[in-house]
Motif scaffolding. Structure first.
Motif, PDB file in Angstrom:
ATOM      1  N   LEU A  54      10.736   3.526   1.997  1.00 51.01           N
ATOM      2  CA  LEU A  54       9.378   3.912   1.632  1.00 51.01           C
ATOM      3  C   LEU A  54       8.937   5.216   2.303  1.00 51.01           C
ATOM      4  O   LEU A  54       7.751   5.569   2.268  1.00 51.01           O
ATOM      5  CB  LEU A  54       8.399   2.781   1.987  1.00 51.01           C
ATOM      6  N   LYS A  55       9.893   5.900   2.911  1.00 47.65           N
ATOM      7  CA  LYS A  55       9.659   7.222   3.510  1.00 47.65           C
ATOM      8  C   LYS A  55       8.523   7.193   4.532  1.00 47.65           C
ATOM      9  O   LYS A  55       7.590   8.004   4.486  1.00 47.65           O
ATOM     10  CB  LYS A  55       9.381   8.263   2.425  1.00 47.65           C
ATOM     11  N   GLN A  95       4.486   2.759  11.447  1.00 40.89           N
ATOM     12  CA  GLN A  95       3.408   2.798  10.452  1.00 40.89           C
ATOM     13  C   GLN A  95       3.247   1.448   9.763  1.00 40.89           C
ATOM     14  O   GLN A  95       2.145   1.058   9.391  1.00 40.89           O
ATOM     15  CB  GLN A  95       3.667   3.884   9.399  1.00 40.89           C
ATOM     16  N   LEU A  96       4.347   0.734   9.597  1.00 37.83           N
ATOM     17  CA  LEU A  96       4.291  -0.569   8.954  1.00 37.83           C
ATOM     18  C   LEU A  96       3.891  -1.690   9.915  1.00 37.83           C
ATOM     19  O   LEU A  96       3.383  -2.714   9.487  1.00 37.83           O
ATOM     20  CB  LEU A  96       5.649  -0.905   8.317  1.00 37.83           C
ATOM     21  N   ALA A 116       0.830  -1.203   0.000  1.00 35.73           N
ATOM     22  CA  ALA A 116       0.000   0.000   0.000  1.00 35.73           C
ATOM     23  C   ALA A 116       0.870   1.259   0.000  1.00 35.73           C
ATOM     24  O   ALA A 116       0.593   2.212  -0.734  1.00 35.73           O
ATOM     25  CB  ALA A 116      -0.940   0.001   1.206  1.00 35.73           C
ATOM     26  N   ARG A 117       1.913   1.256   0.804  1.00 35.75           N
ATOM     27  CA  ARG A 117       2.798   2.432   0.852  1.00 35.75           C
ATOM     28  C   ARG A 117       3.523   2.603  -0.473  1.00 35.75           C
ATOM     29  O   ARG A 117       3.657   3.726  -0.970  1.00 35.75           O
ATOM     30  CB  ARG A 117       3.791   2.294   2.018  1.00 35.75           C
ATOM     31  N   ARG A 118       3.987   1.504  -1.051  1.00 33.67           N
ATOM     32  CA  ARG A 118       4.683   1.584  -2.345  1.00 33.67           C
ATOM     33  C   ARG A 118       3.750   2.159  -3.409  1.00 33.67           C
ATOM     34  O   ARG A 118       4.146   3.040  -4.184  1.00 33.67           O
ATOM     35  CB  ARG A 118       5.163   0.190  -2.752  1.00 33.67           C
ATOM     36  N   ALA A 174      10.942   0.664  -5.702  1.00 31.55           N
ATOM     37  CA  ALA A 174      10.861   0.576  -4.246  1.00 31.55           C
ATOM     38  C   ALA A 174      11.980  -0.292  -3.684  1.00 31.55           C
ATOM     39  O   ALA A 174      12.586   0.052  -2.665  1.00 31.55           O
ATOM     40  CB  ALA A 174       9.499   0.018  -3.827  1.00 31.55           C
ATOM     41  N   ALA A 175      12.250  -1.405  -4.334  1.00 30.21           N
ATOM     42  CA  ALA A 175      13.315  -2.295  -3.861  1.00 30.21           C
ATOM     43  C   ALA A 175      14.659  -1.572  -3.874  1.00 30.21           C
ATOM     44  O   ALA A 175      15.443  -1.687  -2.919  1.00 30.21           O
ATOM     45  CB  ALA A 175      13.373  -3.550  -4.719  1.00 30.21           C
TER      46      ALA A 175
END
Length: 86
Positions: free
Chosen positions: A67-68, A73-74, A22-24, A34-35
């Motif tokens: 992912l900033k 949050q994760l 979702a974040r990506r 992202a990776a």
């Protein structure tokens, strides 16, 4: 012949992976982008997103930084894995 889709390891890995994905997608990034930002291989990121891998703490920190976002949050509110016999 294609191989059957493997299920997530457990509800915790599935939920964590969903948050990473979702974040990506919020950032509009492909798995490859992202990776690279997270410092992991894109196949590993895909496995985490599908709940097929349960990342170590060091990689959770990499995901959050790349992912900033924050590790909280994760991770906050994820389902706690069921106890295993000891």
């Amino acid at each position: 012949m294609s191989s059957p889709v493997k299920p997530p390891l457990n509800p915790t890995a599935k939920a964590f992976g969903a948050r990473v994905r979702a974040r990506r997608t919020e950032l509009g990034w492909s798995q490859e982008v992202a990776a690279h930002a997270c410092g992991v291989h894109w196949t590993y990121l895909g496995q985490v997103e599908r709940g097929r891998r349960s990342p170590r703490v060091e990689n959770i920190l990499r995901f959050a930084a790349g992912l900033k976002t924050t590790p909280g949050q994760l991770m906050d509110g994820l389902p706690v894995p069921a106890d295993r016999a000891q």
